[in-house]
Design a protein around this motif. Structure first.
Motif, mmCIF file in Angstrom:
data_model
loop_
_atom_site.group_PDB
_atom_site.id
_atom_site.type_symbol
_atom_site.label_atom_id
_atom_site.label_comp_id
_atom_site.label_asym_id
_atom_site.label_seq_id
_atom_site.Cartn_x
_atom_site.Cartn_y
_atom_site.Cartn_z
ATOM 1 N N PRO A 159 1.840 0.869 7.019
ATOM 2 C CA PRO A 159 0.465 2.159 7.458
ATOM 3 C C PRO A 159 0.463 3.048 7.299
ATOM 4 O O PRO A 159 0.124 3.626 8.552
ATOM 5 C CB PRO A 159 -0.920 1.175 7.887
ATOM 6 C CG PRO A 159 0.523 0.623 8.780
ATOM 7 C CD PRO A 159 1.681 0.309 8.412
ATOM 8 N N PHE A 160 0.715 3.824 6.860
ATOM 9 C CA PHE A 160 1.465 5.701 6.447
ATOM 10 C C PHE A 160 0.185 5.801 6.674
ATOM 11 O O PHE A 160 0.044 7.253 7.535
ATOM 12 C CB PHE A 160 1.998 5.738 4.897
ATOM 13 C CG PHE A 160 0.963 6.104 4.277
ATOM 14 C CD1 PHE A 160 0.711 4.844 3.492
ATOM 15 C CD2 PHE A 160 0.074 7.123 3.816
ATOM 16 C CE1 PHE A 160 -0.205 4.810 2.307
ATOM 17 C CE2 PHE A 160 -0.409 7.760 2.486
ATOM 18 C CZ PHE A 160 -0.906 6.166 1.687
ATOM 19 N N GLU A 161 -1.318 5.656 6.668
ATOM 20 C CA GLU A 161 -2.465 6.391 7.339
ATOM 21 C C GLU A 161 -2.332 6.377 8.636
ATOM 22 O O GLU A 161 -2.619 7.533 8.932
ATOM 23 C CB GLU A 161 -3.468 5.795 6.316
ATOM 24 C CG GLU A 161 -3.581 5.330 5.195
ATOM 25 C CD GLU A 161 -3.023 4.265 4.895
ATOM 26 O OE1 GLU A 161 -2.318 3.497 5.293
ATOM 27 O OE2 GLU A 161 -3.661 3.636 3.889
ATOM 28 N N SER A 162 -1.749 5.690 9.745
ATOM 29 C CA SER A 162 -2.068 5.873 10.262
ATOM 30 C C SER A 162 -0.839 6.555 11.321
ATOM 31 O O SER A 162 -1.196 7.398 12.297
ATOM 32 C CB SER A 162 -1.709 4.602 11.559
ATOM 33 O OG SER A 162 -0.641 4.063 10.894
ATOM 34 N N LEU A 163 0.397 7.230 10.694
ATOM 35 C CA LEU A 163 0.714 7.981 10.665
ATOM 36 C C LEU A 163 0.255 9.587 10.883
ATOM 37 O O LEU A 163 0.670 10.627 11.707
ATOM 38 C CB LEU A 163 2.469 8.601 10.132
ATOM 39 C CG LEU A 163 2.611 7.041 9.914
ATOM 40 C CD1 LEU A 163 4.476 6.957 9.335
ATOM 41 C CD2 LEU A 163 3.570 7.040 11.835
#
Lengths: 89, 357
Positions: free
Chosen positions: B144-148
């Motif tokens: 879940p790259f959005e959280s990064l």
């Protein structure tokens, strides 16, 4: 979707929201009435200056609340020379 | 300086700086939207806009991160540093628009962000959906790259919110600088956000090549500059005499109204030559801990090259009504050799300058 993940994320976001809203309320009052007590550089009406510090005070509000309660002003920075000078008096 | 705070300290140069900055950002976004719309990326206009603001933010972040080391390598980059915080705040707003869009009643421009376009159609709050819709943290492909990106945005928010001089005074410059070093963590998060997200789905090589160049440039530039600075600090000071004064070089080493920098007592000391005199002060400006020794004496005052803060050389203090103070050092001249006491005097202590000739 994972129900536990949703519940956990909702709970964490709510905690952040409460912290930030409490900070925002403090920050508005602090920027209007308290900032000059902790920092003598905050003089005059300076409405945009008071506005511009609100987001940051909303994050660091416990620090300023503590300074207000303790009646303290901002600290003086510490660098290697300042520390050395302090102990060489 | 610090008599009283102003919201934004604009002058003619800073206004020109900001105008060029905003015009360049606007031009980039216009070109990105035009080219991406006409080359058939398969994305709808909202998706293209999200990428336009995201990529603009990333490029600006690379420029911001490059300015510091570049000024260490060449003084001609100092004008870029002078108003870097406005660049930082502009960058934050670009990243914010990428994330949450732009929809203000006072502005005719409406832009969807990641939250409002990809996470606003279910029964969950968009922010909850962003974090809960994908929790495959153990899978690099579906990570879940959005959280990064969200974590990086939080760091950028803290930095933008504490960019005013009020925060330098109230957190003190060393703590403020440590806090703002978080930009490197945020850069790492953004790089991971792009590598684990857009690069995995993007078929165009430009993004991958751009990311590779960014990583090599930022890491390489910082490593090169850090090694160079460490080399300067490791240069041994000269011999000391019976009273502990250290030989730091010859008067001829220093140009008029400039300084020689040596490392004494765990920090750099700047020895300035001006008006037939020599004075030594701590190299660390009280404002943002800028390198005073790389500045020059202007109108009888040491002037910091970063933001123009000034100090009287013999006093170690800003001229009234300003209140900044820096540690000072005793200086002696024997022949043409300069000797400096490595024990710092308390900030603002007047030390009689050594008279040349």
């Amino acid at each position: 979707m994972n129900a536990f993940a949703i519940a956990l994320i909702e709970c964490l976001l709510k905690a952040v929201q409460i912290y930030f809203i409490a900070g925002l309320i403090f920050a508005i009052v602090f920027s209007l009435l308290g900032v000059q007590r902790t920092d003598p550089g905050a003089r005059g009406i300076a409405p945009f200056f008071r506005l511009i510090i609100i987001p940051g005070v909303s994050i660091f509000w416990p620090l300023f609340a503590l300074r207000l309660v303790q009646g303290k002003q901002h600290p003086i920075e510490k660098t290697a020379h300042r520390q050395a000078a302090k102990f060489s008096r | 300086m610090s008599v009283s705070y102003k919201s934004i300290q604009w002058n003619k140069q800073k206004l020109i700086y900001d105008a060029i900055l905003l015009a360049t950002v606007g031009l980039y976004i216009y070109i990105f939207l035009t080219v991406a719309s006409k080359t058939g990326t398969g994305l709808d206009l909202r998706g293209i806009r999200i990428r336009a603001y995201g990529s603009a933010a990333f490029i600006l972040l690379n420029i911001i991160l490059s300015i510091g080391p570049l000024t260490r390598l060449d003084k001609r980059f100092y004008p870029l540093l002078f108003n870097r915080r406005h660049m930082g705040v502009t960058f934050f707003f670009l990243a914010l628009i990428h994330a949450i869009g732009l929809n203000l009643p006072v502005l005719p421009l409406k832009v969807d962000g990641v939250l409002t376009w990809y996470h606003d159609f279910g029964n969950l709050e968009p922010l909850v959906s962003l974090f809960a819709s994908n929790v495959e943290y153990t899978d690099l492909i579906r990570f879940p790259f959005e959280s990064l990106g969200a974590a990086a945005l939080v760091i950028f928010f803290v930095m933008a919110a504490t960019s005013h001089d009020f925060w330098l005074v109230n957190l003190t410059a060393p703590i403020w600088k440590a806090l703002h070093m978080g930009v490197y963590l945020a850069y790492g998060l953004v790089v991971s956000h792009v590598i684990l997200g857009p690069i995995q789905t993007n078929q165009h090589p430009c993004l991958t090549i751009g990311m590779g160049i960014s990583l090599v440039w930022i890491v390489g530039l910082h490593l090169f500059t850090a090694l160079r600075e460490a080399n300067v600090d490791s240069q041994p000071a000269g011999p000391s005499d019976a009273s502990g004064f250290v030989d730091v070089g010859s008067v001829a080493d220093i140009a008029e109204n400039r300084a020689k920098i040596v490392t004494l007592a765990g920090e750099r000391v700047a020895i300035f030559k001006y008006d037939g005199k020599l004075s030594a002060v701590s190299n660390v400006c009280q404002h943002q801990n800028g390198p005073l020794g790389e500045g020059k004496v202007v109108d009888g005052c040491i002037t910091c090259p970063w933001h123009g803060y000034q100090y009287l050389p013999a006093e170690g203090a800003s001229p009234p009504p300003f209140t900044e103070k820096i540690p000072t050092f005793e200086v002696r001249l024997m022949g043409d050799r300069i000797w400096v006491d490595p024990i710092a005097k308390p900030p603002g202590t007047r030390v009689a300058p050594a008279i040349i000739g």
